[in-house]
Design a protein around this motif. Structure first.
Motif, PDB file in Angstrom:
ATOM      1  N   ALA A  37      52.955  31.242  56.953  1.00  0.00           N
ATOM      2  CA  ALA A  37      51.980  30.209  57.348  1.00  0.00           C
ATOM      3  C   ALA A  37      52.690  29.065  58.049  1.00  0.00           C
ATOM      4  O   ALA A  37      52.188  28.535  59.056  1.00  0.00           O
ATOM      5  CB  ALA A  37      51.224  29.713  56.126  1.00  0.00           C
ATOM      6  N   ALA A  38      53.859  28.693  57.565  1.00  0.00           N
ATOM      7  CA  ALA A  38      54.625  27.620  58.211  1.00  0.00           C
ATOM      8  C   ALA A  38      55.073  28.042  59.599  1.00  0.00           C
ATOM      9  O   ALA A  38      55.017  27.241  60.549  1.00  0.00           O
ATOM     10  CB  ALA A  38      55.830  27.245  57.347  1.00  0.00           C
ATOM     11  N   ASN A  40      53.554  30.120  61.558  1.00  0.00           N
ATOM     12  CA  ASN A  40      52.364  30.138  62.431  1.00  0.00           C
ATOM     13  C   ASN A  40      52.001  28.720  62.889  1.00  0.00           C
ATOM     14  O   ASN A  40      51.557  28.530  64.023  1.00  0.00           O
ATOM     15  CB  ASN A  40      51.170  30.772  61.700  1.00  0.00           C
ATOM     16  N   GLU A  41      52.190  27.744  62.031  1.00  0.00           N
ATOM     17  CA  GLU A  41      51.871  26.364  62.390  1.00  0.00           C
ATOM     18  C   GLU A  41      52.870  25.798  63.393  1.00  0.00           C
ATOM     19  O   GLU A  41      52.509  25.009  64.244  1.00  0.00           O
ATOM     20  CB  GLU A  41      51.850  25.471  61.133  1.00  0.00           C
TER      21      GLU A  41
END
Length: 42
Positions: A37-38, A40-41
């Motif tokens: 998730a990190a 992707n951000e």
């Protein structure tokens, strides 16, 4: 009688170790998903 006690203790230890492995595996998957998730951000 002693053989039954040793067998019961062995089975208990085995089941606890299997439960611990599943817990560690789940924690690893959670950490991996946070890392993805990190990424992707960013």
């Amino acid at each position: 009688m002693i053989r039954k006690i040793v067998l019961a203790l062995g089975l208990a230890a085995f089941s606890l170790s299997v439960a611990a492995c599943n817990t560690v595996k789940g924690a690893g998957q959670d950490i991996e998903s946070v890392g993805q998730a990190a990424d992707n951000e960013i």
